[in-house]
Write a protein that holds these residues in place. Sequence first.
Motif, PDB file in Angstrom:
ATOM      1  N   VAL A  23     -28.413  72.769 -24.761  1.00  0.00           N
ATOM      2  CA  VAL A  23     -28.699  71.519 -25.469  1.00  0.00           C
ATOM      3  C   VAL A  23     -27.841  71.459 -26.724  1.00  0.00           C
ATOM      4  O   VAL A  23     -27.661  72.466 -27.414  1.00  0.00           O
ATOM      5  N   ARG A  24     -27.306  70.295 -27.011  1.00  0.00           N
ATOM      6  CA  ARG A  24     -26.563  70.071 -28.253  1.00  0.00           C
ATOM      7  C   ARG A  24     -27.457  69.270 -29.191  1.00  0.00           C
ATOM      8  O   ARG A  24     -28.031  68.246 -28.792  1.00  0.00           O
ATOM      9  N   ALA A  25     -27.603  69.731 -30.434  1.00  0.00           N
ATOM     10  CA  ALA A  25     -28.491  69.091 -31.399  1.00  0.00           C
ATOM     11  C   ALA A  25     -27.698  68.565 -32.585  1.00  0.00           C
ATOM     12  O   ALA A  25     -26.811  69.254 -33.100  1.00  0.00           O
ATOM     13  N   LEU A  26     -28.026  67.372 -33.034  1.00  0.00           N
ATOM     14  CA  LEU A  26     -27.430  66.778 -34.218  1.00  0.00           C
ATOM     15  C   LEU A  26     -28.512  66.504 -35.240  1.00  0.00           C
ATOM     16  O   LEU A  26     -29.585  65.994 -34.910  1.00  0.00           O
ATOM     17  N   GLY A  27     -28.221  66.847 -36.504  1.00  0.00           N
ATOM     18  CA  GLY A  27     -29.170  66.596 -37.574  1.00  0.00           C
ATOM     19  C   GLY A  27     -29.860  67.866 -38.017  1.00  0.00           C
ATOM     20  O   GLY A  27     -30.190  68.730 -37.197  1.00  0.00           O
ATOM     21  N   PRO A  31     -37.911  67.447 -37.732  1.00  0.00           N
ATOM     22  CA  PRO A  31     -38.136  67.240 -36.291  1.00  0.00           C
ATOM     23  C   PRO A  31     -37.126  67.974 -35.421  1.00  0.00           C
ATOM     24  O   PRO A  31     -37.497  68.563 -34.393  1.00  0.00           O
ATOM     25  N   VAL A  32     -35.851  67.968 -35.818  1.00  0.00           N
ATOM     26  CA  VAL A  32     -34.831  68.650 -35.017  1.00  0.00           C
ATOM     27  C   VAL A  32     -35.030  70.158 -35.065  1.00  0.00           C
ATOM     28  O   VAL A  32     -34.954  70.847 -34.040  1.00  0.00           O
ATOM     29  N   ARG A  33     -35.302  70.695 -36.249  1.00  0.00           N
ATOM     30  CA  ARG A  33     -35.476  72.155 -36.357  1.00  0.00           C
ATOM     31  C   ARG A  33     -36.667  72.625 -35.537  1.00  0.00           C
ATOM     32  O   ARG A  33     -36.619  73.672 -34.879  1.00  0.00           O
ATOM     33  N   VAL A  34     -37.766  71.858 -35.570  1.00  0.00           N
ATOM     34  CA  VAL A  34     -38.939  72.216 -34.765  1.00  0.00           C
ATOM     35  C   VAL A  34     -38.607  72.142 -33.281  1.00  0.00           C
ATOM     36  O   VAL A  34     -38.906  73.069 -32.512  1.00  0.00           O
ATOM     37  N   ALA A  35     -37.959  71.057 -32.860  1.00  0.00           N
ATOM     38  CA  ALA A  35     -37.626  70.896 -31.439  1.00  0.00           C
ATOM     39  C   ALA A  35     -36.689  71.995 -30.966  1.00  0.00           C
ATOM     40  O   ALA A  35     -36.859  72.547 -29.868  1.00  0.00           O
ATOM     41  N   VAL A  36     -35.695  72.347 -31.786  1.00  0.00           N
ATOM     42  CA  VAL A  36     -34.740  73.392 -31.409  1.00  0.00           C
ATOM     43  C   VAL A  36     -35.459  74.721 -31.202  1.00  0.00           C
ATOM     44  O   VAL A  36     -35.210  75.446 -30.226  1.00  0.00           O
ATOM     45  N   ALA A  37     -36.374  75.061 -32.112  1.00  0.00           N
ATOM     46  CA  ALA A  37     -37.110  76.321 -31.969  1.00  0.00           C
ATOM     47  C   ALA A  37     -37.961  76.330 -30.702  1.00  0.00           C
ATOM     48  O   ALA A  37     -38.049  77.346 -30.008  1.00  0.00           O
ATOM     49  N   VAL A  46     -29.145  76.463 -27.566  1.00  0.00           N
ATOM     50  CA  VAL A  46     -28.990  75.240 -28.356  1.00  0.00           C
ATOM     51  C   VAL A  46     -27.776  75.364 -29.257  1.00  0.00           C
ATOM     52  O   VAL A  46     -27.637  76.334 -30.012  1.00  0.00           O
ATOM     53  N   GLU A  47     -26.914  74.378 -29.188  1.00  0.00           N
ATOM     54  CA  GLU A  47     -25.742  74.296 -30.055  1.00  0.00           C
ATOM     55  C   GLU A  47     -26.083  73.389 -31.227  1.00  0.00           C
ATOM     56  O   GLU A  47     -26.468  72.242 -31.049  1.00  0.00           O
ATOM     57  N   THR A  48     -25.941  73.920 -32.457  1.00  0.00           N
ATOM     58  CA  THR A  48     -26.256  73.141 -33.650  1.00  0.00           C
ATOM     59  C   THR A  48     -25.017  73.064 -34.541  1.00  0.00           C
ATOM     60  O   THR A  48     -23.985  73.647 -34.258  1.00  0.00           O
ATOM     61  N   GLY A  49     -25.167  72.356 -35.654  1.00  0.00           N
ATOM     62  CA  GLY A  49     -24.075  72.279 -36.616  1.00  0.00           C
ATOM     63  C   GLY A  49     -22.988  71.307 -36.246  1.00  0.00           C
ATOM     64  O   GLY A  49     -21.865  71.381 -36.746  1.00  0.00           O
ATOM     65  N   PRO A  58     -31.612  58.387 -36.706  1.00  0.00           N
ATOM     66  CA  PRO A  58     -31.450  58.927 -38.066  1.00  0.00           C
ATOM     67  C   PRO A  58     -32.202  60.220 -38.325  1.00  0.00           C
ATOM     68  O   PRO A  58     -31.864  60.940 -39.273  1.00  0.00           O
ATOM     69  N   ALA A  59     -33.221  60.552 -37.524  1.00  0.00           N
ATOM     70  CA  ALA A  59     -33.933  61.823 -37.697  1.00  0.00           C
ATOM     71  C   ALA A  59     -33.414  62.904 -36.772  1.00  0.00           C
ATOM     72  O   ALA A  59     -33.893  64.031 -36.805  1.00  0.00           O
ATOM     73  N   GLY A  60     -32.404  62.579 -35.925  1.00  0.00           N
ATOM     74  CA  GLY A  60     -31.786  63.601 -35.093  1.00  0.00           C
ATOM     75  C   GLY A  60     -31.666  63.210 -33.641  1.00  0.00           C
ATOM     76  O   GLY A  60     -32.269  62.231 -33.179  1.00  0.00           O
ATOM     77  N   ARG A  61     -30.844  63.985 -32.926  1.00  0.00           N
ATOM     78  CA  ARG A  61     -30.659  63.738 -31.501  1.00  0.00           C
ATOM     79  C   ARG A  61     -30.507  65.061 -30.763  1.00  0.00           C
ATOM     80  O   ARG A  61     -29.882  66.010 -31.262  1.00  0.00           O
ATOM     81  N   LEU A  62     -31.071  65.128 -29.575  1.00  0.00           N
ATOM     82  CA  LEU A  62     -30.970  66.283 -28.685  1.00  0.00           C
ATOM     83  C   LEU A  62     -30.407  65.800 -27.361  1.00  0.00           C
ATOM     84  O   LEU A  62     -30.869  64.790 -26.823  1.00  0.00           O
ATOM     85  N   ARG A  63     -29.423  66.515 -26.843  1.00  0.00           N
ATOM     86  CA  ARG A  63     -28.843  66.116 -25.562  1.00  0.00           C
ATOM     87  C   ARG A  63     -28.570  67.344 -24.717  1.00  0.00           C
ATOM     88  O   ARG A  63     -27.930  68.300 -25.171  1.00  0.00           O
ATOM     89  N   VAL A  64     -29.074  67.347 -23.484  1.00  0.00           N
ATOM     90  CA  VAL A  64     -28.774  68.425 -22.545  1.00  0.00           C
ATOM     91  C   VAL A  64     -27.338  68.238 -22.060  1.00  0.00           C
ATOM     92  O   VAL A  64     -26.985  67.182 -21.531  1.00  0.00           O
TER      93      VAL A  64
END
Length: 578
Positions: A23-27, A31-37, A46-49, A58-64
């Motif tokens: 999963v690639r995460a933006l933000g 909410p994003v940090r909780v979802a990533v964990a 999970v790819e971040t940064g 505006p609060a983040g995006r997650l994409r497989v």
Amino acid sequence: MDVKAAAPSLEAPASRPLDGTVVRALGDTVPVRVAVARLRALGCSVETGGGPPPLDAPAGRLRVVRAPWIAGDQALPDCRIGWSGPVKVPMTGERDVQAACGIMQVHGRTAAEPRALGIDYASVCAGVLAAQAITAGMLAALRGGADVRATTSVAQAAALALTQYVAVATTDPGSGSGSSRPEPEPGPERTPPFRSADGVRFEIETFRAETWLRFWTELGAERSAIVAGWPPFQQRFATGTCALPAGLQAAVAALDHLALRRAAEEAGVSIVTVNDAGTPLPPPPGSPWRLRPLPDSPSPGAAPASDGPSRGVEGGPLAGMRVVEATNRVQGPLSGHVLGLLGADVVRLEPPGGDPMRGVPPMAGECSARFLALNRGKGAVEADLKTEAGRERALRLAASSDVFLQNWAPGRAERFGLDAADLAAVQRRLVYAYAGGWGEVLPAPQPMGTDYLVQAHTGVAALLSPPGAPPAPTLMTIIDVLGALISAEGVVAGLLGATRTGTGVQVETGLADAGRLLRESHDPGARTAARTAPVVSDLAAMAADPAYAALFETDGAAVYSRAPWTFARPSSWQRGAI
């Protein structure tokens, strides 16, 4: 639960059903940090940064971006997270959401003025919902479905958390309002927690009037104060207030904590100390949902035929799946409700005559508004599980279902003959879910596993209090709601694991998991953004405001929150890498 034939086979352990997924995460938001964990705990890489979130999330995006066990031509899940979402009130952070969506109003009831929770509660809930959307989307993709891309928001998470309070606030006053007793004004000398003579702050819990009477009589409280105190104490889960007669606080203030603990144990009342935010908790379990394979069981032969209604919900990633639910109060029913909002067909097992909570005022038509907030849209089958006929009826339902969800007191499933091994004998691919209280956080014998006791013990209560104020749990049911979201999250993960492996999965979550998550997600050094959104002071007015129309729906008698996500087919999304 048939897997799409073209999908590559890649087995994953039950505890890590997202193994092999990227999963690639933006933000860098809560909410994003909780979802990533949460996604990492399920086995996802999970790819971040990768930069700030896009303008439409505006609060983040997650994409497989990779899932080798999904057919190459199958669209992969995506979840975009907003702050205000579909609400036409600008919000740019947690404090805006708490103000504009009613959390401050409910939390502040004991102080008779709106107050902010000292934690990013709605953001944590939104993070769990986002991770749940990704996992449910992966399940839908594996089953050949198309509804795999989602949007959610912190405001929608807040509305779901308040659905019971909104339902009560919007019910016709003539339908009943619970107790008609006038309550004393709230204040620290009248509202739990209690304080002993030696300075220990503590919470108590009981659901039985006779144990309440026994406890306070042992303490020497006047009978008139004991009787007057029971209704507000019993109803505090529903009202968010608990103004007690001053004589009860005076009775506990005259005794030390050891004497009070002995009196509670003799009366059958649970008692828990209000701990500091830094109080250590036991190490977390290997899986936050304790996912593990269903026990092996003897070959059952032919499965019994199902009876009972089938009321499937069209659309949603869990469409076509059935959940049998044997739950009460808030955590279990809300967990089942969330699964229904994801598209599952949910059938409640209720005692003969139906769940007593159906008749608790205020009423929305012929049923309790609060009950409907957690159970509308579900089917119901009555069965006396203490009898062989009732047990057989439950087994028949389980045999044709994908999930069995219960929150019985410890040991009751075994006494009913309906524990995980019993149900594995009739449905080998079942997800058997238990929504409990304390888990491994406290040794046996455990106190009652309820919202306010868990807030007190886990240190969450201390995080909520303003600087310099003693720790005190909020009477808004934050632990029950987050515990329900975690339970539903575990069920969806269990369904994905069962689908990938072809074997059943056990899921065990507890309210203490909600307390742990709130502790882990809290950053005391984080800067709090200034609030710009208006503060809601009337939930009924908020529910009637056209700006909030996308958050709520009505049955004509009361108003309830809508599903906290919107799922869309891939063709309706603008494609593009992140």
